[in-house]
Every structure is written in structure tokens, then in C-alpha cells.
Design a protein around this motif. Sequence first.
Motif, mmCIF file in Angstrom:
data_model
loop_
_atom_site.group_PDB
_atom_site.id
_atom_site.type_symbol
_atom_site.label_atom_id
_atom_site.label_comp_id
_atom_site.label_asym_id
_atom_site.label_seq_id
_atom_site.Cartn_x
_atom_site.Cartn_y
_atom_site.Cartn_z
ATOM 1 N N TYR A 8 0.626 -1.191 -0.120
ATOM 2 C CA TYR A 8 0.174 -0.016 -0.005
ATOM 3 C C TYR A 8 1.061 1.101 -0.181
ATOM 4 N N ALA A 9 0.648 2.166 -0.828
ATOM 5 C CA ALA A 9 1.453 3.538 -0.763
ATOM 6 C C ALA A 9 0.422 4.483 -0.797
ATOM 7 N N ARG A 10 0.645 5.704 -0.353
ATOM 8 C CA ARG A 10 -0.169 6.547 -0.319
ATOM 9 C C ARG A 10 0.429 7.985 -0.662
ATOM 10 N N PRO A 11 0.593 8.320 -2.001
ATOM 11 C CA PRO A 11 1.559 9.353 -2.436
ATOM 12 C C PRO A 11 0.947 10.965 -2.131
ATOM 13 N N SER A 12 1.600 11.757 -2.017
ATOM 14 C CA SER A 12 1.168 13.253 -1.636
ATOM 15 C C SER A 12 1.129 14.103 -2.951
ATOM 16 N N SER A 13 1.457 13.623 -3.967
ATOM 17 C CA SER A 13 1.450 14.480 -5.233
ATOM 18 C C SER A 13 1.112 13.604 -6.549
ATOM 19 N N ASN A 54 -5.904 9.027 -2.252
ATOM 20 C CA ASN A 54 -7.125 9.932 -1.469
ATOM 21 C C ASN A 54 -6.375 11.138 -0.747
ATOM 22 N N ASP A 55 -4.975 11.422 -0.927
ATOM 23 C CA ASP A 55 -4.433 12.494 -0.576
ATOM 24 C C ASP A 55 -4.266 13.659 -1.547
ATOM 25 N N LEU A 56 -4.587 13.223 -2.740
ATOM 26 C CA LEU A 56 -4.233 14.327 -3.933
ATOM 27 C C LEU A 56 -5.588 15.219 -4.085
ATOM 28 N N ASP A 57 -5.309 16.504 -3.262
ATOM 29 C CA ASP A 57 -6.296 17.240 -3.324
ATOM 30 C C ASP A 57 -6.476 17.841 -4.615
ATOM 31 N N GLU A 58 -5.488 17.845 -5.366
ATOM 32 C CA GLU A 58 -5.374 18.365 -6.920
ATOM 33 C C GLU A 58 -6.310 17.782 -7.662
ATOM 34 N N LEU A 59 -6.776 16.477 -7.367
ATOM 35 C CA LEU A 59 -7.518 15.894 -7.998
ATOM 36 C C LEU A 59 -8.911 15.852 -7.703
ATOM 37 N N ARG A 60 -9.274 16.901 -6.603
ATOM 38 C CA ARG A 60 -10.703 17.007 -6.135
ATOM 39 C C ARG A 60 -11.463 18.019 -6.684
ATOM 40 N N ALA A 61 -10.650 18.913 -7.594
ATOM 41 C CA ALA A 61 -11.338 20.375 -7.621
ATOM 42 C C ALA A 61 -12.057 20.033 -8.951
ATOM 43 N N ILE A 62 -13.294 21.041 -8.914
ATOM 44 C CA ILE A 62 -14.243 21.334 -9.884
ATOM 45 C C ILE A 62 -14.303 22.793 -10.207
ATOM 46 N N SER A 63 -13.830 22.913 -11.390
ATOM 47 C CA SER A 63 -13.674 24.428 -12.051
ATOM 48 C C SER A 63 -14.302 24.610 -13.501
ATOM 49 N N ARG A 64 -14.579 25.883 -13.593
ATOM 50 C CA ARG A 64 -15.094 26.430 -15.014
ATOM 51 C C ARG A 64 -13.805 26.902 -15.666
ATOM 52 N N VAL A 65 -13.460 26.490 -16.849
ATOM 53 C CA VAL A 65 -12.366 26.982 -17.602
ATOM 54 C C VAL A 65 -12.985 27.386 -19.043
ATOM 55 N N ASP A 66 -13.314 28.658 -19.326
ATOM 56 C CA ASP A 66 -13.879 29.058 -20.521
ATOM 57 C C ASP A 66 -15.067 28.529 -20.634
ATOM 58 N N GLY A 67 -15.704 28.393 -19.817
ATOM 59 C CA GLY A 67 -17.118 27.856 -19.807
ATOM 60 C C GLY A 67 -17.156 26.330 -19.394
ATOM 61 N N ASP A 68 -15.942 25.664 -19.868
ATOM 62 C CA ASP A 68 -16.105 24.118 -19.751
ATOM 63 C C ASP A 68 -16.020 23.807 -18.326
ATOM 64 N N VAL A 69 -16.706 22.578 -17.824
ATOM 65 C CA VAL A 69 -16.473 22.197 -16.574
ATOM 66 C C VAL A 69 -15.583 21.037 -16.414
ATOM 67 N N GLU A 70 -14.559 21.527 -15.608
ATOM 68 C CA GLU A 70 -13.262 20.590 -15.324
ATOM 69 C C GLU A 70 -13.490 19.849 -14.119
#
Length: 266
Positions: A8-13, A54-70
Motif C-alpha cells: 500500500y502506498a499513499r502518495p502526496s502528489s 485519497n491525499d491528492l487534493d489537486e484531483l478533487r477540484a471542480i472548476s469552470r475554464v472558458d465555460g467548460d466544466v473540469e
Amino acid sequence: MLLAPVEYARPSSVDEAVRLLGAHDGARPLAGGQTLTNVMKARAAAPDVLVDLNDLDELRAISRVDGDVELGAMVTLSALLRSAEVGEARPMLAEVASHVADVQVRNRGTVGGNICSNDPTNHLPPVVAALGATMTIRGAEGERTVGAEEFFLGVYMTAVAPGELLTKISIPAGHGVRDGFASVPIGKDGTCIVNAAATVREGQARIALGCVAAVPVLLTCAAEEAAVREAVQGAALDPPSDVHASADYRRHLAEIVAVRAVEDAD
Ligand SMILES: Cc1cc2nc3c(=O)[nH]c(=O)nc-3n(C[C@H](O)[C@H](O)[C@H](O)COP(=O)(O)OP(=O)(O)OC[C@H]3O[C@@H](n4cnc5c(N)ncnc54)[C@H](O)[C@@H]3O)c2cc1C
């Protein structure tokens, strides 16, 4: 049944996660664990290393970029259905997420896990296919993007290769487009027997049928009942027969849910 022993590994990035996945042949990403831990308990999968995202908060974002939903791959189904950005841009996504399983599964299960497992009965593969989403995949060689038409390759198989990570799902802005979804589930919010997602723009429908083949079946036609029925009949569907529905009944339901999904978009 208990899990077999597993590293088991839990990377931080994300970089570290990709490095770990590339360094071990038998490594698998662990997202919400709602599918993976069950198939491991059933001994249907036996990864050597679980790379927990589960420690990768950068993969939990919801954003609008030029109208698209990411959507980051680790956005949970619960976060999806609560998101103001999603509700504003493509509310069908939130509506569909609200019908997946139960609150416990939605709190843990992620958008990335749902489409990477590509269980043909899952709700989201036909949805991302109908919406024309683009998936961003990271690996040792860098980043690439794959359209929904090329992403789903077979039952439990996608364009995400061993050693790679799905990082983002980009949903185009829905200017002038209406979206709809319909399904016949087993029970109120249970597994789908057949489902369909549709987008309608200027009288033209793009429909993705789920549960009738290994990957979502994409159809385009006029957004009128007769044309939708004709398109489904012309798709020569060869769905599975199982305890829930015969192949003939699934073919029949495919027509019904396709028409309903297009009507839902009106
Ligand atoms: C009781 C129950 C009922 C359910 N009913 C439904 C239903 O009706 N409809 C529905 O749509 N879903 C249903 N699900 C599935 C659920 O919604 C989850 O989407 C699904 O379990 C996968 O999400 P996860 O985050 O748990 O992924 P995991 O189980 O952690 O992973 C699933 C697979 O995807 C891979 N993976 C995960 N994230 C990534 C990534 N970022 N990059 C590359 N590979 C990745 C994993 O390695 C694994 O192979 C149900 C689940 C349960 C337990």
C-alpha cells in the motif's frame, strides 16, 4: 472474505502517484474503493500494490475554464451533485449522480473510478460519452487527452494503460445544448438494466446508450421520437441476456430510454 496481502502506498502528489504506478507492474490506483476492494475480496483482481489517491487534493477540484466544466478524477459523486458549477453548466450530471446507489457509495465513489472501471451498467460512461467529454491521462511519458469515443475500450477496459492515471474529465460548455437522461434500474436507485444520456442541439440529438454493449453506443439523429426509434433499431444492438432482462427486452428498453432521454432534454 478478507483481502489478500497487498502493498500500500499513499502518495502526496500526482507526480509521485504516477512514479509509483510506473515502478510496479502490478500497481493499481485506489480511488473510492467501492469497486476495487469488492473485486479484490472476490479474488477477481489481485494488484500487488495499491496506490491510494485519497491525499491528492489537486484531483478533487471542480472548476469552470472558458465555460467548460473540469472535474478532477477524485471528485466524488456526492461532490458532483452538490457542485454549483456543475448545477449551472450541465445540471444533468448532478441529477444522474444523485441516482447512483446510495449515500455511502456516493460519498466514497469518484467520477474517475466510475468511468475507469467501465462497468457497462454504470451511470457515468454513457453520460460522459453523450456530453462529448475529454479525459486527461498522465503517465511517465507526460500528459495526453482522449475523447470519450476513444476512451471506453471494453468491459472494465479503458484508454488508461497500466502505469497511467486519469487526472481530469473536461465537459464542454453547454451553450445552446439541452441534456437528458433516462434509465430502467433494478429498484429505485439501483443498477441500470438499460440507460441513455442525450444532448440536443438545434433539433439534433446525440445519444449514448448504456448496458447494451461493452462500451456506450453513440447515435446521432433528429430529436424526434420516430427518428430516435429508427436510429436505435438501426444500431443492430446485441445486448447481453441475464437474470434481469433478455437481450430482446433490453433492445426494446433501449428504444424507450433513448426516446425518454431526448424528451428529458426538451
Ligand atoms: C453497492 C454498490 C452499488 C453501486 N451501484 C452503482 C450504480 O447503480 N451506478 C453506478 O454508476 N455505479 C454504481 N456503483 C459504483 C460506484 O458508483 C463507483 O463509481 C465505483 O465503485 C468506482 O468508483 P471508486 O472511486 O470507488 O473507484 P475504485 O473502486 O477505487 O476504482 C475502480 C477502478 O478504477 C481504477 N481507477 C480509479 N481511479 C482511477 C484514476 N484516477 N485513474 C486510473 N484508474 C483509476 C481503479 O484502479 C479500479 O480499477 C456501485 C457501487 C457499490 C459498492
